[in-house]
Motif scaffolding. Structure first.
Motif, PDB file in Angstrom:
ATOM      1  N   ARG A  62      11.767  -9.796 -17.371  1.00  0.00           N
ATOM      2  CA  ARG A  62      13.104  -9.277 -17.707  1.00  0.00           C
ATOM      3  C   ARG A  62      13.104  -8.268 -18.875  1.00  0.00           C
ATOM      4  N   PRO A  63      12.487  -7.109 -18.683  1.00  0.00           N
ATOM      5  CA  PRO A  63      12.488  -6.097 -19.763  1.00  0.00           C
ATOM      6  C   PRO A  63      13.849  -5.406 -19.878  1.00  0.00           C
ATOM      7  N   ASP A  64      14.110  -4.792 -21.037  1.00  0.00           N
ATOM      8  CA  ASP A  64      15.309  -3.947 -21.176  1.00  0.00           C
ATOM      9  C   ASP A  64      15.053  -2.593 -20.516  1.00  0.00           C
ATOM     10  N   SER A  65      13.780  -2.201 -20.529  1.00  0.00           N
ATOM     11  CA  SER A  65      13.439  -0.862 -20.085  1.00  0.00           C
ATOM     12  C   SER A  65      12.091  -0.896 -19.368  1.00  0.00           C
ATOM     13  N   PHE A  66      11.927  -0.039 -18.347  1.00  0.00           N
ATOM     14  CA  PHE A  66      10.666   0.033 -17.594  1.00  0.00           C
ATOM     15  C   PHE A  66      10.219   1.491 -17.589  1.00  0.00           C
ATOM     16  N   ILE A  67       9.042   1.756 -18.170  1.00  0.00           N
ATOM     17  CA  ILE A  67       8.504   3.130 -18.151  1.00  0.00           C
ATOM     18  C   ILE A  67       7.360   3.155 -17.136  1.00  0.00           C
ATOM     19  N   HIS A  68       7.548   3.944 -16.089  1.00  0.00           N
ATOM     20  CA  HIS A  68       6.620   3.903 -14.959  1.00  0.00           C
ATOM     21  C   HIS A  68       5.565   5.009 -15.051  1.00  0.00           C
ATOM     22  N   CYS A  69       4.367   4.600 -15.469  1.00  0.00           N
ATOM     23  CA  CYS A  69       3.254   5.563 -15.583  1.00  0.00           C
ATOM     24  C   CYS A  69       2.185   5.312 -14.536  1.00  0.00           C
ATOM     25  N   ALA A  70       2.289   4.232 -13.770  1.00  0.00           N
ATOM     26  CA  ALA A  70       1.279   3.986 -12.731  1.00  0.00           C
ATOM     27  C   ALA A  70       1.413   5.065 -11.672  1.00  0.00           C
ATOM     28  N   ALA A  71       0.299   5.564 -11.222  1.00  0.00           N
ATOM     29  CA  ALA A  71       0.330   6.637 -10.227  1.00  0.00           C
ATOM     30  C   ALA A  71      -1.067   6.848  -9.662  1.00  0.00           C
ATOM     31  N   ALA A  72      -1.112   7.483  -8.501  1.00  0.00           N
ATOM     32  CA  ALA A  72      -2.358   8.112  -8.048  1.00  0.00           C
ATOM     33  C   ALA A  72      -2.265   9.508  -8.648  1.00  0.00           C
ATOM     34  N   SER A  73      -2.930   9.706  -9.794  1.00  0.00           N
ATOM     35  CA  SER A  73      -2.636  10.885 -10.624  1.00  0.00           C
ATOM     36  C   SER A  73      -3.603  12.050 -10.408  1.00  0.00           C
ATOM     37  N   ASP A  74      -4.603  11.848  -9.548  1.00  0.00           N
ATOM     38  CA  ASP A  74      -5.570  12.923  -9.312  1.00  0.00           C
ATOM     39  C   ASP A  74      -5.159  13.706  -8.056  1.00  0.00           C
ATOM     40  N   PRO A  75      -4.752  14.975  -8.214  1.00  0.00           N
ATOM     41  CA  PRO A  75      -4.289  15.744  -7.058  1.00  0.00           C
ATOM     42  C   PRO A  75      -5.314  15.822  -5.920  1.00  0.00           C
ATOM     43  N   ASN A  76      -6.602  15.883  -6.252  1.00  0.00           N
ATOM     44  CA  ASN A  76      -7.614  15.968  -5.182  1.00  0.00           C
ATOM     45  C   ASN A  76      -7.686  14.648  -4.396  1.00  0.00           C
ATOM     46  N   PHE A  77      -7.549  13.509  -5.117  1.00  0.00           N
ATOM     47  CA  PHE A  77      -7.514  12.201  -4.444  1.00  0.00           C
ATOM     48  C   PHE A  77      -6.311  12.142  -3.490  1.00  0.00           C
ATOM     49  N   CYS A  78      -5.155  12.569  -3.974  1.00  0.00           N
ATOM     50  CA  CYS A  78      -3.927  12.506  -3.149  1.00  0.00           C
ATOM     51  C   CYS A  78      -4.062  13.387  -1.907  1.00  0.00           C
ATOM     52  N   GLN A  79      -4.685  14.547  -2.080  1.00  0.00           N
ATOM     53  CA  GLN A  79      -4.852  15.477  -0.966  1.00  0.00           C
ATOM     54  C   GLN A  79      -5.683  14.817   0.150  1.00  0.00           C
ATOM     55  N   GLN A  80      -6.658  13.992  -0.259  1.00  0.00           N
ATOM     56  CA  GLN A  80      -7.599  13.412   0.713  1.00  0.00           C
ATOM     57  C   GLN A  80      -7.238  11.989   1.127  1.00  0.00           C
ATOM     58  N   ASN A  81      -6.276  11.378   0.438  1.00  0.00           N
ATOM     59  CA  ASN A  81      -5.898   9.975   0.727  1.00  0.00           C
ATOM     60  C   ASN A  81      -4.372   9.869   0.762  1.00  0.00           C
ATOM     61  N   GLN A  82      -3.791  10.696   1.615  1.00  0.00           N
ATOM     62  CA  GLN A  82      -2.328  10.868   1.598  1.00  0.00           C
ATOM     63  C   GLN A  82      -1.544   9.563   1.804  1.00  0.00           C
ATOM     64  N   PRO A  83      -1.878   8.735   2.827  1.00  0.00           N
ATOM     65  CA  PRO A  83      -1.049   7.531   3.049  1.00  0.00           C
ATOM     66  C   PRO A  83      -1.081   6.559   1.863  1.00  0.00           C
ATOM     67  N   LEU A  84      -2.265   6.327   1.289  1.00  0.00           N
ATOM     68  CA  LEU A  84      -2.352   5.417   0.145  1.00  0.00           C
ATOM     69  C   LEU A  84      -1.618   6.003  -1.065  1.00  0.00           C
ATOM     70  N   ALA A  85      -1.825   7.295  -1.303  1.00  0.00           N
ATOM     71  CA  ALA A  85      -1.163   7.950  -2.442  1.00  0.00           C
ATOM     72  C   ALA A  85       0.359   7.923  -2.276  1.00  0.00           C
ATOM     73  N   GLU A  86       0.825   8.040  -1.033  1.00  0.00           N
ATOM     74  CA  GLU A  86       2.272   7.998  -0.739  1.00  0.00           C
ATOM     75  C   GLU A  86       2.864   6.636  -1.146  1.00  0.00           C
ATOM     76  N   LYS A  87       2.122   5.578  -0.839  1.00  0.00           N
ATOM     77  CA  LYS A  87       2.583   4.228  -1.216  1.00  0.00           C
ATOM     78  C   LYS A  87       2.730   4.127  -2.728  1.00  0.00           C
ATOM     79  N   ILE A  88       1.711   4.646  -3.448  1.00  0.00           N
ATOM     80  CA  ILE A  88       1.694   4.513  -4.909  1.00  0.00           C
ATOM     81  C   ILE A  88       2.682   5.488  -5.563  1.00  0.00           C
TER      82      ILE A  88
END
Ligand SMILES: NC(=O)c1ccc[n+]([C@@H]2O[C@H](COP(=O)([O-])OP(=O)(O)OC[C@H]3O[C@@H](n4cnc5c(N)ncnc54)[C@H](OP(=O)(O)O)[C@@H]3O)[C@@H](O)[C@H]2O)c1
Length: 289
Positions: A62-88
């Motif tokens: 039960r936080p007051d605030s949620f700062i969302h920094c989780a991500a698939a943050s590497d553009p090359n990874f996202c380019q090659q792993n689109q469905p998984l990156a889309e989920k994240i």
């Protein structure tokens, strides 16, 4: 304030936890694999693509605030792993934004300057997005979905960031330092421009605005610079020869994800609200010396 920070084992999330602890916030760092080295911070392990687990976690902490920094943050990874990156990068933040709206928790999302195509910088918050890469497209899609689900959400578009990293994480600056200090040459783009900010300043900005500002906000630095010129400053401050740095063009290096030329941000809105990032030299000094 009780703040949950996702991606707390990553570069920005870890820096936010460090700064927030100094500000006496009550911090819960949400991690997936990487364990954090912050003794005073409570951590919770959760795969944020598991929506049932996320709901149970939020219900419990039960936080007051949620700062969302989780991500698939590497553009090359996202380019090659689109469905998984889309989920994240899209489904998970959209679900979190909706959950936080339902539970009256302030939600802040970290987006990117790569939502722009790089042809008409500097970009302010009203500029049209036109991402070139899968990563940029996913972040732009997440922005839209979050604002639809949660009208109080804050979307911070982050520029290129540099600074201290948690153990086990390497970012471009640490790779440059390792190479330069071992006398190895670096070839850096002369035709790619950003408005970098230190991760410590980015953390201060996110903590300053979470829960109080809504909508889109750019958290860029005050200097527009190429990677090549950034490298020259780092070399000078490390006391290594600038001859180790040579210039190259984006087109010289083949990468999976297309790269925009100039995604410099106009961050005047945040500056007027009190965001005051340091200069590249002063922030680099804190990391390098
Ligand atoms: N770094 C930059 O220069 C930059 C520039 C513009 C925007 N951004 C944005 O800023 C934010 C933070 O970036 P960053 O550089 O700190 O990224 P990062 O170092 O790659 O950290 C991302 C974190 O997300 C976690 N994660 C990924 N998938 C997850 C999942 N399914 N469940 C739970 N956690 C998950 C990772 O956990 P593991 O440790 O377990 O892998 C990692 O710790 C991101 O939204 C990114 O898009 C970054």
């Amino acid at each position: 304030m009780k703040i949950a920070v996702s991606g707390a084992g990553g570069f920005l999330g870890w820096n936010i936890c460090r700064v927030a602890i100094e500000q006496d916030h009550d911090i819960i760092g949400i991690i997936r694999n990487n364990s954090m080295q912050l003794d005073t911070c409570v951590t919770e392990q959760c795969d944020l693509t598991d929506h049932d687990a996320v709901e149970k976690l939020i219900e419990r902490i039960r936080p007051d605030s949620f700062i969302h920094c989780a991500a698939a943050s590497d553009p090359n990874f996202c380019q090659q792993n689109q469905p998984l990156a889309e989920k994240i990068n899209v489904q998970s933040p959209t679900y979190l934004a909706q959950l936080c709206a339902r539970k009256s928790i302030a939600f802040s999302f970290t987006s990117t300057d790569l939502v722009f195509d790089g042809t008409s910088a500097p970009y302010d918050e009203r500029a049209n997005v036109n991402p070139l890469s899968v990563y940029g497209k996913q972040k732009a899609a997440a922005e839209q979905a979050i604002l639809k689900e949660n009208s109080s959400a804050l979307i911070c578009r982050m520029p290129l960031m540099y600074g201290a990293v948690p153990q086990g994480v390497k970012r471009f600056l640490q790779q440059w330092i390792d190479q330069l200090q071992s006398g190895k040459a670096l070839s850096l783009f002369t035709d790619e421009f950003r408005t970098p900010v230190s991760a410590a300043d980015a953390a201060l900005g996110l903590l300053m605005f979470t829960g109080s500002v809504h909508g889109i906000l750019h958290l860029g630095g005050k200097e527009r610079i190429s990677r090549y010129d950034f490298g020259l400053i780092a070399a000078e401050m490390l006391g290594v020869s600038p001859s180790l740095i040579s210039g190259c063009k984006q087109s010289d290096i083949k990468m999976a994800a297309p790269r925009p030329a100039d995604v410099s941000l106009n961050s005047n809105k945040a500056y007027l609200l009190g965001f005051s990032p340091g200069s590249i030299r002063s922030e680099l000094q804190k990391v390098l010396l």
